[in-house]
Motif scaffolding. Structure first.
Motif, mmCIF file in Angstrom:
data_model
loop_
_atom_site.group_PDB
_atom_site.id
_atom_site.type_symbol
_atom_site.label_atom_id
_atom_site.label_comp_id
_atom_site.label_asym_id
_atom_site.label_seq_id
_atom_site.Cartn_x
_atom_site.Cartn_y
_atom_site.Cartn_z
ATOM 1 N N TYR A 20 0.710 -1.339 -0.172
ATOM 2 C CA TYR A 20 -0.168 0.285 0.131
ATOM 3 C C TYR A 20 0.743 1.202 -0.802
ATOM 4 O O TYR A 20 0.522 2.300 1.056
ATOM 5 C CB TYR A 20 -1.017 0.237 1.363
ATOM 6 C CG TYR A 20 -1.178 -1.267 1.034
ATOM 7 C CD1 TYR A 20 -2.887 -1.239 0.210
ATOM 8 C CD2 TYR A 20 -1.632 -3.180 1.231
ATOM 9 C CE1 TYR A 20 -3.725 -2.482 0.241
ATOM 10 C CE2 TYR A 20 -2.362 -3.748 2.025
ATOM 11 C CZ TYR A 20 -3.277 -3.288 0.584
ATOM 12 O OH TYR A 20 -4.221 -4.553 0.929
ATOM 13 N N PHE A 46 -5.470 -0.820 -5.369
ATOM 14 C CA PHE A 46 -6.259 -1.645 -3.989
ATOM 15 C C PHE A 46 -7.867 -0.973 -4.768
ATOM 16 O O PHE A 46 -8.744 -1.989 -4.640
ATOM 17 C CB PHE A 46 -5.763 -1.564 -3.156
ATOM 18 C CG PHE A 46 -7.104 -2.349 -1.820
ATOM 19 C CD1 PHE A 46 -7.017 -3.696 -2.167
ATOM 20 C CD2 PHE A 46 -7.870 -1.587 -1.279
ATOM 21 C CE1 PHE A 46 -7.809 -4.279 -1.808
ATOM 22 C CE2 PHE A 46 -8.203 -2.371 -0.336
ATOM 23 C CZ PHE A 46 -8.778 -3.788 -0.420
ATOM 24 N N TYR A 97 -14.198 -8.920 -7.442
ATOM 25 C CA TYR A 97 -13.701 -8.596 -6.040
ATOM 26 C C TYR A 97 -15.023 -8.362 -5.640
ATOM 27 O O TYR A 97 -15.308 -7.438 -5.283
ATOM 28 C CB TYR A 97 -12.587 -7.508 -5.969
ATOM 29 C CG TYR A 97 -12.409 -7.728 -5.099
ATOM 30 C CD1 TYR A 97 -11.190 -8.699 -4.119
ATOM 31 C CD2 TYR A 97 -12.612 -6.572 -3.554
ATOM 32 C CE1 TYR A 97 -10.964 -8.403 -3.199
ATOM 33 C CE2 TYR A 97 -11.842 -6.449 -2.169
ATOM 34 C CZ TYR A 97 -11.034 -7.533 -2.749
ATOM 35 O OH TYR A 97 -10.456 -7.503 -1.232
ATOM 36 N N GLY A 127 -13.264 -5.607 6.632
ATOM 37 C CA GLY A 127 -13.137 -5.540 4.792
ATOM 38 C C GLY A 127 -11.530 -6.876 5.141
ATOM 39 O O GLY A 127 -11.489 -6.852 3.719
ATOM 40 N N GLY A 128 -12.426 -8.053 5.347
ATOM 41 C CA GLY A 128 -11.878 -8.773 5.570
ATOM 42 C C GLY A 128 -10.210 -9.174 5.663
ATOM 43 O O GLY A 128 -9.198 -9.577 5.326
ATOM 44 N N ASN A 129 -9.961 -7.775 6.150
ATOM 45 C CA ASN A 129 -8.265 -7.880 6.361
ATOM 46 C C ASN A 129 -7.623 -9.056 7.677
ATOM 47 O O ASN A 129 -6.646 -9.070 7.147
ATOM 48 C CB ASN A 129 -7.950 -6.557 7.101
ATOM 49 C CG ASN A 129 -8.405 -5.501 6.642
ATOM 50 O OD1 ASN A 129 -8.159 -5.479 5.474
ATOM 51 N ND2 ASN A 129 -8.765 -4.150 6.706
ATOM 52 N N ASN A 139 -5.528 -11.757 5.477
ATOM 53 C CA ASN A 139 -3.790 -11.415 5.276
ATOM 54 C C ASN A 139 -2.787 -12.219 5.955
ATOM 55 O O ASN A 139 -1.697 -11.455 6.705
ATOM 56 C CB ASN A 139 -3.819 -9.537 4.377
ATOM 57 C CG ASN A 139 -4.569 -9.376 4.252
ATOM 58 O OD1 ASN A 139 -5.515 -8.432 3.729
ATOM 59 N ND2 ASN A 139 -4.801 -10.465 2.329
ATOM 60 N N TYR A 146 -9.190 -13.030 -7.014
ATOM 61 C CA TYR A 146 -8.023 -12.562 -6.963
ATOM 62 C C TYR A 146 -7.296 -12.793 -8.140
ATOM 63 O O TYR A 146 -5.788 -12.852 -8.241
ATOM 64 C CB TYR A 146 -7.617 -13.860 -5.819
ATOM 65 C CG TYR A 146 -7.621 -13.357 -5.075
ATOM 66 C CD1 TYR A 146 -7.620 -12.245 -4.390
ATOM 67 C CD2 TYR A 146 -9.252 -13.926 -4.567
ATOM 68 C CE1 TYR A 146 -8.060 -12.036 -2.372
ATOM 69 C CE2 TYR A 146 -9.505 -12.841 -3.194
ATOM 70 C CZ TYR A 146 -9.438 -12.196 -1.944
ATOM 71 O OH TYR A 146 -9.202 -11.974 -1.052
ATOM 72 N N GLU A 153 1.088 -13.207 -0.546
ATOM 73 C CA GLU A 153 0.400 -12.839 0.297
ATOM 74 C C GLU A 153 -0.955 -13.824 0.536
ATOM 75 O O GLU A 153 -0.962 -14.752 -1.044
ATOM 76 C CB GLU A 153 -0.661 -11.678 -0.716
ATOM 77 C CG GLU A 153 -2.449 -11.011 0.113
ATOM 78 C CD GLU A 153 -3.329 -10.185 -0.515
ATOM 79 O OE1 GLU A 153 -3.270 -10.088 -1.861
ATOM 80 O OE2 GLU A 153 -3.506 -8.972 0.648
ATOM 81 N N SER A 163 -5.532 -14.624 1.739
ATOM 82 C CA SER A 163 -5.892 -13.618 2.109
ATOM 83 C C SER A 163 -7.299 -15.235 1.896
ATOM 84 O O SER A 163 -7.713 -15.756 1.586
ATOM 85 C CB SER A 163 -6.862 -13.761 0.751
ATOM 86 O OG SER A 163 -6.152 -12.331 0.298
#
Ligand code: AVI
Length: 324
Positions: free
Chosen positions: A39, A47, A56, A166-168, A171, A211, A285, A287
């Motif tokens: 980021y 993003f 998405y 946000g589904g963070n 990660n 993704y 990454e 997810s």
């Protein structure tokens, strides 16, 4: 200390940590870079574009919950006493703004405390919210989640409600997620709440398409980290010699992205040299996708009790409400 000097010391410290993480990650037998570094300015824009792609689905699902199930969500929060609503990694707070509007209209006594590592994002958020909700009581917290949370806990006895949206959480791998939740639990008091967004397991094609988009935005999002390392850490990755590869394992729920080295090559990062064999991977990454039993296990192992859960209309995503 003058604030420009202070900012440049902080930047230097961040660059030092970034360099150290990159060197450590690329020195591992399985090379790895951390997706939290995706980021930068360009990464933020990519993003944003990813969130707008039809494939998405995550953003729309959680938006559905915050827009259409706001009263259900707020029932867990309102107990007649004032509280602090703390959002971890608030960003543009697009989803939580629905909740803030609802609570403000209902004249609930609360303070909104967005935490973000980016002071720039926080000041944009502050400006927008002041326009939209002039009566909102807001306190900006710039910095590390846990340090800021500790600061808030030391500051008042009011009940705390944490949002981690946000589904963070995806990660983090399952072990990291457990450590993270456990640490949050250790900071909270009995009765405080944690509301977390979990992306659920579903048709594996739906997940993989989100993704592995045909336009290649996710690929650019991953490759952009190499460009950032080149720019900020004096490195010489040849971006054209790496290719994005995405994989989803429907059994473990891990959706993972990698960069594949297309040739044998050497890359310099500051004074360090790294050899890449043809076809060698950099792990970029995870997810992680969840099913109910995984959410139950994570909550109970980290000390929380699940007191409610709200799903979107497709049942693809849930916001799970946990009590400390
Ligand atoms: C921020 N995070 C929840 C996103 C996700 O779905 O894992 C980041 C992302 N990576 C690729 N696409 C989106």
């Amino acid at each position: 200390m003058d604030s420009i000097l202070q900012r440049s010391i902080t930047n230097e410290k961040h660059q030092g940590i970034f360099l150290n993480d990159v060197i450590t990650g690329l020195s591992k037998p399985q090379k790895k870079l951390h997706s939290k570094y995706f980021y930068d300015e360009k990464g933020d824009k990519l993003f944003q574009k990813i969130m707008e792609m039809p494939e998405y689905y995550l953003t729309d699902c959680e938006m559905d919950i915050f827009k259409n199930k706001t009263s259900e969500l707020s029932e867990y929060m309102i107990d007649g006493n004032p509280f602090d609503l703390i959002e971890l990694g608030a960003g543009d707070a697009l989803k939580s703004t629905y909740l803030l509007k609802y609570l403000t209209a209902a004249k609930i006594n609360f303070t909104y405390m967005p935490i973000d590592i980016s002071g720039n994002i926080l000041s944009v958020l502050d400006r927008n919210l002041k326009k939209e909700l002039p009566d909102l009581d807001i306190k900006l917290l710039e910095g590390d989640y846990f340090k800021m949370l500790q600061h808030v806990m030391d500051g008042s006895d009011r009940r705390k409600i944490l949002l981690f949206l946000g589904g963070n959480i995806g990660n983090m791998d399952v072990t990291e997620a457990y450590r993270f939740c456990r640490e949050l639990y250790s900071k909270l008091k009995k009765g405080d709440l944690l509301i977390t967004g979990f992306d659920l397991k579903k048709n594996p094609h739906t997940i993989l398409n989100a993704y592995n988009d045909v336009r290649g935005l996710t690929a650019s999002f991953n490759l952009n980290l190499l460009a950032r390392i080149n720019r900020e850490l004096d490195a010489d990755f040849d971006i054209s010699k790496f290719q994005h590869y995405q994989n989803y394992d429907p059994i473990s729920g891990a959706c993972k992205s990698y960069l594949v080295s297309l040739v044998n090559q050497t890359v310099n990062v500051s004074e360090h040299q790294f050899l890449f064999n043809e076809h060698e991977l950099i792990d970029m990454e995870i997810s992680q996708k969840y099913e109910q039993k995984d959410i139950d296990a994570l909550a109970s192992k980290s000390g929380f009790k699940i007191i409610g859960q709200i799903a979107d209309s497709k049942n693809w995503f849930v916001d799970s409400v946990w009590q400390a």
